[in-house]
Design a protein around this motif. Structure first.
Motif, PDB file in Angstrom:
ATOM      1  N   GLU A  50       0.849  -1.191   0.000  1.00  0.00           N
ATOM      2  CA  GLU A  50       0.000   0.000   0.000  1.00  0.00           C
ATOM      3  C   GLU A  50       0.882   1.237   0.000  1.00  0.00           C
ATOM      4  OE1 GLU A  50      -2.575  -0.349   3.397  1.00  0.00           O
ATOM      5  OE2 GLU A  50      -3.639  -2.077   2.549  1.00  0.00           O
ATOM      6  N   GLN A 109       1.870 -11.387   3.707  1.00  0.00           N
ATOM      7  CA  GLN A 109       0.684 -10.586   4.009  1.00  0.00           C
ATOM      8  C   GLN A 109       0.331  -9.680   2.828  1.00  0.00           C
ATOM      9  OE1 GLN A 109       1.181  -8.167   7.508  1.00  0.00           O
ATOM     10  NE2 GLN A 109      -0.505  -6.805   6.942  1.00  0.00           N
ATOM     11  N   ARG A 122      -2.846 -10.516  -0.313  1.00  0.00           N
ATOM     12  CA  ARG A 122      -4.072  -9.722  -0.497  1.00  0.00           C
ATOM     13  C   ARG A 122      -4.667  -9.909  -1.893  1.00  0.00           C
ATOM     14  NH1 ARG A 122      -1.113  -4.502   1.505  1.00  0.00           N
ATOM     15  NH2 ARG A 122      -0.957  -5.028   3.702  1.00  0.00           N
ATOM     16  N   ASN A 123      -3.796 -10.292  -2.830  1.00  0.00           N
ATOM     17  CA  ASN A 123      -4.249 -10.442  -4.206  1.00  0.00           C
ATOM     18  C   ASN A 123      -3.607 -11.714  -4.766  1.00  0.00           C
ATOM     19  OD1 ASN A 123      -4.514 -10.319  -7.044  1.00  0.00           O
ATOM     20  ND2 ASN A 123      -4.704  -8.088  -6.977  1.00  0.00           N
TER      21      ASN A 123
END
Length: 179
Positions: free
Chosen positions: A76, A150, A154-155
């Motif tokens: 992110e 992690q 997520r994808n």
């Protein structure tokens, strides 16, 4: 006229000679026990040379060309991405330092692999390489890889893309053949 003590002198000389022979034979008897560690040293040096050439440098390239960029790209924006970039920089810097230490040992290890043992290896450098590599790998295992899992987790597409990229790089043979 000879005294009895003087007459025994030649026999005493033979006896003394045997004492010296026994000391040398005892020393020679130590040789088999010493040859085993020497053979093991040659074997360890040969395997270390192969392993570093074939696996370690390739592992570093995989991380730097595939894993680090994939995790950075998937992180992110903001704090998470900056944290991942800092970790990747640290790990890359450690790769260069570990490779530098290895290069300083490589010629000595080649000599040991050939059975040449006289002052060819800097023991402190071996100890530094081993301890620094352990610390490097522990940081990856405890901090970077769980965070990578992690982030990429997520994808599923990001994880699959990394897997495919690594597969393509190693189509010629698996890295962990040396493990």
């Amino acid at each position: 006229m000879n005294t009895p003590a003087t007459a025994d002198a030649p026999i005493d000389d033979f006896s003394q000679c045997h004492a010296g022979i026994f000391r040398k034979l005892d020393m020679l008897g130590e040789l088999p026990a010493l040859l085993q560690p020497a053979a093991r040293a040659r074997e360890v040096a040969e395997k270390a040379l192969d392993f570093f050439r074939e696996a370690i440098f390739e592992h570093h390239l995989d991380e730097e060309r595939e894993l680090f960029p994939a995790v950075i790209e998937s992180a992110e924006a903001g704090e998470e991405r900056e944290q991942v970039k800092a970790m990747a920089r640290r790990l890359t810097d450690e790769h260069r330092e570990l490779e530098r230490l290895w290069k300083s040992l490589e010629s000595g290890l080649k000599k040991v692999a050939k059975g040449q043992f006289s002052d060819v290896i800097d023991v402190a450098t071996i100890e530094a390489l081993v301890s620094r590599y352990r610390a490097h790998a522990e940081f990856e295992e405890q901090a970077f890889l769980p965070l990578s899992q992690q982030i990429l987790g997520r994808n599923a597409n990001h994880m699959a893309a990394l897997g495919m990229s690594l597969h393509m790089r190693h189509a010629r043979g698996p890295l962990n053949a040396y493990v």
